[in-house]
Design a protein around this motif. Sequence first.
Motif, PDB file in Angstrom:
ATOM      1  N   ASP A 191       0.811  -1.227   0.000  1.00  0.00           N
ATOM      2  CA  ASP A 191       0.000   0.000   0.000  1.00  0.00           C
ATOM      3  C   ASP A 191       0.843   1.276   0.000  1.00  0.00           C
ATOM      4  O   ASP A 191       0.336   2.359   0.320  1.00  0.00           O
ATOM      5  N   PHE A 192       2.125   1.146  -0.371  1.00  0.00           N
ATOM      6  CA  PHE A 192       2.962   2.351  -0.513  1.00  0.00           C
ATOM      7  C   PHE A 192       2.364   3.230  -1.607  1.00  0.00           C
ATOM      8  O   PHE A 192       2.104   2.779  -2.723  1.00  0.00           O
ATOM      9  N   GLU A 193       2.134   4.497  -1.290  1.00  0.00           N
ATOM     10  CA  GLU A 193       1.526   5.423  -2.240  1.00  0.00           C
ATOM     11  C   GLU A 193       2.592   6.271  -2.920  1.00  0.00           C
ATOM     12  O   GLU A 193       3.421   6.889  -2.264  1.00  0.00           O
ATOM     13  N   PHE A 194       2.533   6.281  -4.247  1.00  0.00           N
ATOM     14  CA  PHE A 194       3.415   7.162  -5.004  1.00  0.00           C
ATOM     15  C   PHE A 194       2.873   8.590  -4.916  1.00  0.00           C
ATOM     16  O   PHE A 194       1.680   8.797  -4.692  1.00  0.00           O
ATOM     17  N   PRO A 195       3.729   9.584  -5.106  1.00  0.00           N
ATOM     18  CA  PRO A 195       3.217  10.960  -5.167  1.00  0.00           C
ATOM     19  C   PRO A 195       2.206  11.093  -6.303  1.00  0.00           C
ATOM     20  O   PRO A 195       2.357  10.472  -7.358  1.00  0.00           O
ATOM     21  N   ALA A 196       1.151  11.886  -6.071  1.00  0.00           N
ATOM     22  CA  ALA A 196       0.158  12.121  -7.128  1.00  0.00           C
ATOM     23  C   ALA A 196       0.857  12.704  -8.347  1.00  0.00           C
ATOM     24  O   ALA A 196       1.766  13.533  -8.229  1.00  0.00           O
ATOM     25  N   ARG A 197       0.428  12.268  -9.539  1.00  0.00           N
ATOM     26  CA  ARG A 197       1.066  12.694 -10.784  1.00  0.00           C
ATOM     27  C   ARG A 197       0.043  13.413 -11.658  1.00  0.00           C
ATOM     28  O   ARG A 197      -1.002  12.858 -11.991  1.00  0.00           O
ATOM     29  N   LYS A 198       0.357  14.626 -12.033  1.00  0.00           N
ATOM     30  CA  LYS A 198      -0.535  15.445 -12.849  1.00  0.00           C
ATOM     31  C   LYS A 198      -0.644  14.876 -14.262  1.00  0.00           C
ATOM     32  O   LYS A 198       0.341  14.384 -14.821  1.00  0.00           O
ATOM     33  N   VAL A 199      -1.849  14.955 -14.841  1.00  0.00           N
ATOM     34  CA  VAL A 199      -2.113  14.416 -16.175  1.00  0.00           C
ATOM     35  C   VAL A 199      -2.819  15.475 -17.018  1.00  0.00           C
ATOM     36  O   VAL A 199      -3.820  16.056 -16.580  1.00  0.00           O
ATOM     37  N   ASP A 245       1.788  14.696 -17.712  1.00  0.00           N
ATOM     38  CA  ASP A 245       1.577  16.058 -18.216  1.00  0.00           C
ATOM     39  C   ASP A 245       2.685  16.491 -19.174  1.00  0.00           C
ATOM     40  O   ASP A 245       2.879  17.673 -19.430  1.00  0.00           O
ATOM     41  N   HIS A 246       3.417  15.512 -19.733  1.00  0.00           N
ATOM     42  CA  HIS A 246       4.504  15.832 -20.648  1.00  0.00           C
ATOM     43  C   HIS A 246       3.961  16.114 -22.051  1.00  0.00           C
ATOM     44  O   HIS A 246       3.057  15.430 -22.526  1.00  0.00           O
ATOM     45  N   SER A 247       4.542  17.098 -22.714  1.00  0.00           N
ATOM     46  CA  SER A 247       4.192  17.367 -24.100  1.00  0.00           C
ATOM     47  C   SER A 247       5.394  17.175 -25.016  1.00  0.00           C
ATOM     48  O   SER A 247       5.292  17.359 -26.225  1.00  0.00           O
ATOM     49  N   GLU A 248       6.528  16.798 -24.438  1.00  0.00           N
ATOM     50  CA  GLU A 248       7.759  16.589 -25.195  1.00  0.00           C
ATOM     51  C   GLU A 248       8.290  15.193 -24.891  1.00  0.00           C
ATOM     52  O   GLU A 248       7.865  14.530 -23.936  1.00  0.00           O
ATOM     53  N   VAL A 249       9.196  14.712 -25.727  1.00  0.00           N
ATOM     54  CA  VAL A 249       9.865  13.435 -25.488  1.00  0.00           C
ATOM     55  C   VAL A 249      10.557  13.490 -24.129  1.00  0.00           C
ATOM     56  O   VAL A 249      11.160  14.505 -23.773  1.00  0.00           O
TER      57      VAL A 249
END
Length: 308
Positions: free
Chosen positions: A7-15, A61-65
């Motif tokens: 149940d280790f939670e990763f940091p929330a990641r923006k999308v 939330d990446h728009s580049e490679v």
Amino acid sequence: MSEPWKDFEFPARKVTWLQRDTLLFNLSIGCRADEPQFVYEGDPRFAVFPTYPLGLVFKLDHSEVIDFYGTLGLTNIPGVPKLDPRRLVDGDRAVEIYKPLPTTSLGHEFEFRSKVIAVYDKGNSGTVVRSEDFLIDAKSGEQYAKIIGSLFYVGQGNWGGPRGPRSNKKAVPDRHTDLIFEVEIGQESAHLYRLNGDYNPLHAASDVGKELGYGGIISHGVLGYNKIAHEIVRRLGNGDPSSMLKISARFAGPVRPGDTLAVHLWKQDLEVDGLEEVQWSAQVTGTGQECLCDGTAVIKPPQISSNI
């Protein structure tokens, strides 16, 4: 033994995504010109293909490679030795769609909230990390999709973790298939699919594939998976974007550029609440090697017409 990773939670990641990202994903998984609901932003039914969360979990939330290895290696899991993303392949994926995604994230605050479900030490073969990812609009609190899946780190086992359960293959129905169709993986299909955000060099550089023992470039496991999902929606859901509610499969073998996949599908006898459940598997034609197994999907009756 204690399992500090449980149940280790990763940091929330923006999308985030734009309509052009929606078009790119839909086209990269095989949506066709006679499906304007997937390939033309001006169509009144223009929609995100339901399995797009499988692409967004890498795009974020990446728009580049991006540097795939650097990004995947940012977070350490408690109690687990540092795992090398250069030796990463897919294990399995299940996606459940709660609510159709908008064709752009503008006006929303989407993020993935993810946690570790289990970690298994498979000895000489490697380590399995099983996780759960919820795609949520943080602004409204609404849940849009859930992904459960496993990543397999080749050759990175023997660190003293739990062995975990055996992976027992599900038996296919003992009768003729209800539907057989083929899916083509073009020479450039993996290169195109990478533009959705999964920039693993394994799918573009032959030396990486050779180092991992595949002899060269292999396709993303989820590319064939998504192409099959598209054909299921096209053939059983009449092209209705809202017809697919769930789909899952286990990755059983590599797919290479130029391969054709033969998909065998069985409809289940029982319908629940008007929903149809199917079971499916896929093999590489010519060799007969299974590449996707334990496939399932849940489809609801179609709502729109499509030329199929």
